[in-house]
Write a protein that holds these residues in place. Structure first.
Motif, short mmCIF file in Angstrom:
data_model
loop_
_atom_site.label_atom_id
_atom_site.label_comp_id
_atom_site.label_asym_id
_atom_site.label_seq_id
_atom_site.Cartn_x
_atom_site.Cartn_y
_atom_site.Cartn_z
N PRO A 3 0.83 -1.20 0.00
CA PRO A 3 0.00 0.00 0.00
C PRO A 3 0.87 1.24 0.00
O PRO A 3 1.82 1.34 0.76
CB PRO A 3 -0.79 -0.12 1.30
CG PRO A 3 0.01 -1.03 2.17
CD PRO A 3 0.77 -1.92 1.25
N GLU A 4 0.55 2.16 -0.89
CA GLU A 4 1.26 3.43 -0.93
C GLU A 4 0.44 4.47 -0.20
O GLU A 4 -0.77 4.38 -0.12
CB GLU A 4 1.47 3.89 -2.38
CG GLU A 4 2.37 2.98 -3.17
CD GLU A 4 2.58 3.49 -4.57
OE1 GLU A 4 2.87 4.68 -4.73
OE2 GLU A 4 2.44 2.70 -5.50
N GLN A 5 1.12 5.45 0.35
CA GLN A 5 0.40 6.53 1.00
C GLN A 5 -0.28 7.37 -0.07
O GLN A 5 0.24 7.55 -1.16
CB GLN A 5 1.36 7.38 1.82
CG GLN A 5 2.01 6.59 2.93
CD GLN A 5 2.97 7.43 3.74
OE1 GLN A 5 3.12 8.61 3.51
NE2 GLN A 5 3.63 6.80 4.70
N THR A 6 -1.48 7.86 0.22
CA THR A 6 -2.23 8.60 -0.79
C THR A 6 -1.54 9.90 -1.17
O THR A 6 -1.55 10.31 -2.31
CB THR A 6 -3.67 8.89 -0.32
OG1 THR A 6 -3.62 9.47 0.97
CG2 THR A 6 -4.47 7.61 -0.28
N ASP A 34 5.36 2.49 5.53
CA ASP A 34 5.07 3.03 6.86
C ASP A 34 6.30 2.96 7.75
O ASP A 34 6.51 3.82 8.60
CB ASP A 34 3.91 2.28 7.52
CG ASP A 34 2.58 2.55 6.82
OD1 ASP A 34 2.43 3.64 6.20
OD2 ASP A 34 1.70 1.68 6.87
N ASP A 35 7.10 1.90 7.58
CA ASP A 35 8.30 1.70 8.39
C ASP A 35 9.52 1.60 7.49
O ASP A 35 9.41 1.25 6.31
CB ASP A 35 8.19 0.41 9.22
CG ASP A 35 7.06 0.48 10.23
OD1 ASP A 35 6.97 1.49 10.96
OD2 ASP A 35 6.25 -0.47 10.27
N GLN A 41 16.17 -7.99 2.92
CA GLN A 41 15.09 -8.92 3.26
C GLN A 41 13.83 -8.17 3.67
O GLN A 41 12.73 -8.54 3.26
CB GLN A 41 15.53 -9.87 4.38
CG GLN A 41 14.53 -11.01 4.60
CD GLN A 41 14.38 -11.90 3.37
OE1 GLN A 41 15.35 -12.52 2.93
NE2 GLN A 41 13.20 -11.96 2.79
N LEU A 42 13.96 -7.12 4.46
CA LEU A 42 12.78 -6.32 4.84
C LEU A 42 12.12 -5.71 3.61
O LEU A 42 10.90 -5.71 3.50
CB LEU A 42 13.17 -5.22 5.83
CG LEU A 42 13.50 -5.65 7.26
CD1 LEU A 42 14.04 -4.47 8.06
CD2 LEU A 42 12.26 -6.23 7.93
N ALA A 43 12.92 -5.19 2.70
CA ALA A 43 12.36 -4.59 1.48
C ALA A 43 11.67 -5.65 0.64
O ALA A 43 10.56 -5.43 0.14
CB ALA A 43 13.46 -3.89 0.69
N HIS A 138 15.64 7.60 0.95
CA HIS A 138 15.17 7.55 2.33
C HIS A 138 14.89 6.10 2.68
O HIS A 138 14.48 5.32 1.81
CB HIS A 138 13.89 8.40 2.46
CG HIS A 138 13.40 8.56 3.86
ND1 HIS A 138 12.73 7.57 4.53
CD2 HIS A 138 13.49 9.61 4.70
CE1 HIS A 138 12.42 7.99 5.73
NE2 HIS A 138 12.88 9.23 5.86
N ALA A 139 15.09 5.72 3.94
CA ALA A 139 14.93 4.32 4.35
C ALA A 139 13.50 3.80 4.22
O ALA A 139 13.29 2.59 4.29
CB ALA A 139 15.41 4.15 5.79
N LYS A 140 12.54 4.67 3.98
CA LYS A 140 11.15 4.24 3.79
C LYS A 140 10.72 4.25 2.33
O LYS A 140 9.54 4.14 2.02
CB LYS A 140 10.19 5.14 4.59
CG LYS A 140 10.32 5.01 6.09
CD LYS A 140 9.29 5.86 6.79
CE LYS A 140 9.36 5.69 8.29
NZ LYS A 140 8.31 6.48 8.97
N THR A 141 11.69 4.38 1.42
CA THR A 141 11.34 4.51 0.01
C THR A 141 12.11 3.56 -0.89
O THR A 141 13.26 3.23 -0.63
CB THR A 141 11.62 5.95 -0.50
OG1 THR A 141 13.03 6.21 -0.38
CG2 THR A 141 10.83 6.98 0.26
#
Length: 172
Positions: A3-6, A34-35, A41-43, A138-141
């Motif tokens: 899910p992407e942020q709107t 979100d995080d 692995q997380l990505a 950025h670590a969230k992108t």
């Protein structure tokens, strides 16, 4: 697809990555999580893809100059071996060198959007995939791309980042 942020948040490093991609004729959707996804692995888990499809952006030093290695998340860089291939000695870059060379912080380093060009090696293992994912500043992108696009937009040199199977290795 995650899910992407709107309405995507704004961040200076991400904006520089988007601008750099646009200069290369690319307008990929930047995925904001979100995080933080600070490991391959997380990505991969967040995207629902194989870990090998994650293009880790790792900054090292080669004879004290920064070098960016874009490597498949499926393996590690053998710094001793790669240094020999490049004719020098690879060392670990400090967080200060990473920030100075890329304008970004560890965990979110993108292949582009740096203050000035950084010598880049693009892991040929990434060519196995039709789509790969790279950090977007950025670590969230992250953003989707291809091996060929990574080589083109970074001006990077395609190459192995670990010795072929059966050849002696040194741990990275």
């Amino acid at each position: 697809m995650p899910p992407e942020q709107t309405s995507a948040p704004s961040h200076a490093a991400v904006d520089r990555v988007v601008d750099a991609l646009a200069r290369h004729g690319l307008t990929p959707d930047i995925v904001w999580f979100d995080d933080a996804v600070t490991t391959a692995q997380l990505a991969a888990d967040a995207l629902g893809v194989e870990v090998g499809q994650i293009a880790n952006s790792l900054v090292f030093t080669l004879d004290d100059l920064p070098i960016l290695v874009l490597t498949s998340g499926a393996h590690r860089v053998d710094t001793h071996w790669l240094g020999e291939q490049l004719g020098g000695r690879i060392g670990r870059a400090s967080k200060e060198i990473v920030k100075e060379a890329t304008g970004q912080v560890i965990g979110g380093v993108a292949p582009v959007g740096h203050p000035s060009p950084v010598r880049t090696v693009v892991d040929t293992d990434l060519a196995r995939y039709d789509r790969v994912w790279a950090a977007a500043g950025h670590a969230k992108t992250v953003f989707p791309t291809t091996f060929d696009e990574l080589v083109r937009i970074t001006g990077g040199t395609p190459g192995a980042v670990e010795p072929p199977p059966g050849q002696a290795t040194a741990d990275a």
